[in-house]
Design an enzyme around this catalytic site. Sequence first.
Site, PDB file in Angstrom:
ATOM      1  N   GLU A   1       0.835  -1.225   0.000  1.00 38.84           N
ATOM      2  CA  GLU A   1       0.000   0.000   0.000  1.00 38.84           C
ATOM      3  C   GLU A   1       0.860   1.262   0.000  1.00 38.84           C
ATOM      4  OE1 GLU A   1      -2.804   1.757  -0.849  1.00 38.84           O
ATOM      5  OE2 GLU A   1      -3.864   0.124   0.165  1.00 38.84           O
TER       6      GLU A   1
ATOM      7  N   LYS B   1       4.512   3.733 -10.166  1.00 38.05           N
ATOM      8  CA  LYS B   1       3.258   3.644  -9.402  1.00 38.05           C
ATOM      9  C   LYS B   1       2.100   3.291 -10.330  1.00 38.05           C
ATOM     10  CE  LYS B   1       5.043   7.092  -6.203  1.00 38.05           C
ATOM     11  NZ  LYS B   1       5.149   8.532  -5.987  1.00 38.05           N
TER      12      LYS B   1
ATOM     13  N   VAL C   1       2.387   3.228  -3.387  1.00 38.45           N
ATOM     14  CA  VAL C   1       1.661   4.093  -4.329  1.00 38.45           C
ATOM     15  C   VAL C   1       0.861   5.141  -3.559  1.00 38.45           C
ATOM     16  CG1 VAL C   1       0.026   4.163  -6.240  1.00 38.45           C
ATOM     17  CG2 VAL C   1       1.377   2.100  -5.851  1.00 38.45           C
TER      18      VAL C   1
ATOM     19  N   GLY D   1       5.834  11.326   2.992  1.00 38.56           N
ATOM     20  CA  GLY D   1       6.037  11.812   4.346  1.00 38.56           C
ATOM     21  C   GLY D   1       5.950  10.672   5.343  1.00 38.56           C
TER      22      GLY D   1
HETATM   23  N1  LIG Z   1       9.709   8.974   2.021  1.00 39.52           N
HETATM   24  C1  LIG Z   1       8.437   8.855   1.637  1.00 39.52           C
HETATM   25  O1  LIG Z   1       7.619   9.731   1.863  1.00 39.52           O
HETATM   26  C2  LIG Z   1       7.998   7.614   0.910  1.00 39.52           C
HETATM   27  C3  LIG Z   1       6.682   7.528   0.452  1.00 39.52           C
HETATM   28  C4  LIG Z   1       6.247   6.360  -0.161  1.00 39.52           C
HETATM   29  C5  LIG Z   1       7.135   5.317  -0.351  1.00 39.52           C
HETATM   30  N2  LIG Z   1       8.424   5.442   0.060  1.00 39.52           N
HETATM   31  C6  LIG Z   1       9.328   4.321  -0.145  1.00 39.52           C
HETATM   32  O2  LIG Z   1       9.707   3.799   1.103  1.00 39.52           O
HETATM   33  C7  LIG Z   1      11.049   3.307   1.031  1.00 39.52           C
HETATM   34  C8  LIG Z   1      11.909   4.017   2.077  1.00 39.52           C
HETATM   35  O3  LIG Z   1      11.892   5.400   1.821  1.00 39.52           O
HETATM   36  P1  LIG Z   1      12.491   6.472   2.862  1.00 39.52           P
HETATM   37  O4  LIG Z   1      12.097   7.794   2.351  1.00 39.52           O
HETATM   38  O5  LIG Z   1      12.162   6.096   4.248  1.00 39.52           O
HETATM   39  O6  LIG Z   1      14.061   6.276   2.619  1.00 39.52           O
HETATM   40  P2  LIG Z   1      15.268   6.878   3.469  1.00 39.52           P
HETATM   41  O7  LIG Z   1      14.797   7.928   4.399  1.00 39.52           O
HETATM   42  O8  LIG Z   1      16.337   7.203   2.504  1.00 39.52           O
HETATM   43  O9  LIG Z   1      15.728   5.629   4.363  1.00 39.52           O
HETATM   44  C9  LIG Z   1      16.303   4.505   3.796  1.00 39.52           C
HETATM   45  C10 LIG Z   1      16.792   3.620   4.916  1.00 39.52           C
HETATM   46  O10 LIG Z   1      17.323   2.437   4.325  1.00 39.52           O
HETATM   47  C11 LIG Z   1      18.558   2.138   4.971  1.00 39.52           C
HETATM   48  N3  LIG Z   1      19.402   1.383   4.054  1.00 39.52           N
HETATM   49  C12 LIG Z   1      19.947   1.787   2.883  1.00 39.52           C
HETATM   50  N4  LIG Z   1      20.685   0.797   2.347  1.00 39.52           N
HETATM   51  C13 LIG Z   1      20.601  -0.251   3.213  1.00 39.52           C
HETATM   52  C14 LIG Z   1      21.132  -1.552   3.230  1.00 39.52           C
HETATM   53  N5  LIG Z   1      21.916  -1.983   2.248  1.00 39.52           N
HETATM   54  N6  LIG Z   1      20.835  -2.339   4.275  1.00 39.52           N
HETATM   55  C15 LIG Z   1      20.042  -1.914   5.290  1.00 39.52           C
HETATM   56  N7  LIG Z   1      19.491  -0.681   5.312  1.00 39.52           N
HETATM   57  C16 LIG Z   1      19.768   0.132   4.292  1.00 39.52           C
HETATM   58  C17 LIG Z   1      19.154   3.476   5.344  1.00 39.52           C
HETATM   59  O11 LIG Z   1      20.090   3.268   6.391  1.00 39.52           O
HETATM   60  P3  LIG Z   1      20.881   4.478   7.118  1.00 39.52           P
HETATM   61  O12 LIG Z   1      19.809   5.295   7.794  1.00 39.52           O
HETATM   62  O13 LIG Z   1      21.765   3.816   8.101  1.00 39.52           O
HETATM   63  O14 LIG Z   1      21.582   5.231   6.047  1.00 39.52           O
HETATM   64  C18 LIG Z   1      17.892   4.231   5.771  1.00 39.52           C
HETATM   65  O15 LIG Z   1      17.620   4.007   7.132  1.00 39.52           O
HETATM   66  C19 LIG Z   1      11.494   3.530  -0.420  1.00 39.52           C
HETATM   67  O16 LIG Z   1      11.207   2.395  -1.180  1.00 39.52           O
HETATM   68  C20 LIG Z   1      10.598   4.677  -0.866  1.00 39.52           C
HETATM   69  O17 LIG Z   1      10.394   4.707  -2.265  1.00 39.52           O
HETATM   70  C21 LIG Z   1       8.876   6.558   0.700  1.00 39.52           C
END
Ligand SMILES: NC(=O)c1ccc[n+]([C@@H]2O[C@H](COP(=O)([O-])OP(=O)(O)OC[C@H]3O[C@@H](n4cnc5c(N)ncnc54)[C@H](OP(=O)(O)O)[C@@H]3O)[C@@H](O)[C@H]2O)c1
Length: 429
Positions: free
Chosen positions: A130, A206, A133, A303
């Site tokens: 969920e 998406k 997207v 977010g």
């Molecule tokens: N941000 C949003 O609003 C949003 C919305 C919808 C979907 N998403 C999706 O949700 C997912 C996460 O997004 P995010 O924004 O939370 O990303 P983010 O803030 O960049 O966080 C990514 C996390 O992954 C960890 N990481 C990276 N490489 C790793 C590895 N090899 N092994 C273990 N951990 C690893 C990082 O570790 P460190 O902290 O130690 O660097 C960090 O804690 C993505 O697929 C994104 O497309 C995000």
Amino acid sequence: MTAPLRIAIAGLGTVGGGVIRALELRGVELAARAGRPLEIVAVSARDKSKSRAADVSKFVWHSEAEKLASSNVDVVVELIGGEEGAARALVEAALRAGKHVVTGNKALLARHGTALAALAEKQGRALKFEAAVAGGIPIVKALRESLVAYGVDALRGILNGTCNYILTQMEATGRPFTDVLKDAQALGYAEADPTLDVGGGDTAHKLALLAAVAFGMPPDLEHVALEGIQHITTDDIRFAREFGFRIKLLGIARKTAQGIDQRVEPAMVRAGTPLADVDGAFNAVMADAGPAGHFFFEGWGAGAEPTASAVIADLVDIARGNVGPVFGLPAESLKPLPQAGAGTAPSAYYLRFEVLDLPGVLAEIAGHLAESRVSIESMIQRGRAPGEPVSIVMITHETPRASVERALKVIARSDKVRARPCMIPMEAA
Ligand SMILES: NC(=O)c1ccc[n+]([C@@H]2O[C@H](COP(=O)([O-])OP(=O)(O)OC[C@H]3O[C@@H](n4cnc5c(N)ncnc54)[C@H](OP(=O)(O)O)[C@@H]3O)[C@@H](O)[C@H]2O)c1
């Protein structure tokens, strides 16, 4: 109350942090709804010493995400991101080890969704997405489980908050794309490398997932026609307003007589309609569910809290035993559907030409359009100083896309035309 649902979380960034905070804050209410406690037991990220938005000291720490697959948990939540690497390895390993998986990773599922769905279903485990997207909007569940009586004929979505923020700011301030993009980067709305967002690739990921759930086909990224917002000018936005439209980057997936039409492109949306009124970083999806009618979903597309809300909805579903096929139909019955070729669905188009203000230029353009059987409904010409480029803007009658493209190719070769002609479809919203 039955045994807790034991959870491992990989990725402790924006979304991972949000999930941990929400489970702490709302644990009692969620346990009541889920019929059992939701208990985080293990986590993984790259850097153990980094300070986190949530306290992770009480969870077992794994430096290698893939290790979570063999830990003593029921569900692995993948919030790392990326279509390959650690995220893919973890999701595959977790499913193979008989764990349920929840992910927010659209890139991974748009590329590998069919194979991962087959693996999950073979193992009798959930693979829920969920959060992948439109952030907090419960659109995947709505398409997978709710709007099923008559099926879905078409989807139109504003699926990328960065693009919608940029277009909204360009309209509000009259400032060009490059300036507004820089502001968006400074505010954290856009990545340092914004290509995936402004080029439309993120929307395509998406859209491919929504189309798979809506139409019962494998995610088919290769057949999503793609155009981003980089070429949209403040002139286009101003002219759109004069014609009574707003420009939005839409992801569109629809059934046509020629097959499935999937495209991501800037479109003219009539002002005052629900999609046109979606401003800033919001997301929205309009679903046409045949005799059941049109349904409009709007909310935060990104977010920590909105996205955590979607992740937790999936966890509650799993806790209650709602596993089900990943894309709504069993993976083996997701059949590739015929794809409509470019130019099959006729539309009216907005056309803008930057031309030298010379006698005969308008007649030349009109002549090329007529040769391709493109007829004009209305036109605006804005003069500047003699000898300087002027904008000629036209709205066409409904025309096959291929005819308009053919005419523009010829017109672009004229020595009186200064820049690549701009072509934007008018979307019936
Ligand atoms: N941000 C949003 O609003 C949003 C919305 C919808 C979907 N998403 C999706 O949700 C997912 C996460 O997004 P995010 O924004 O939370 O990303 P983010 O803030 O960049 O966080 C990514 C996390 O992954 C960890 N990481 C990276 N490489 C790793 C590895 N090899 N092994 C273990 N951990 C690893 C990082 O570790 P460190 O902290 O130690 O660097 C960090 O804690 C993505 O697929 C994104 O497309 C995000």
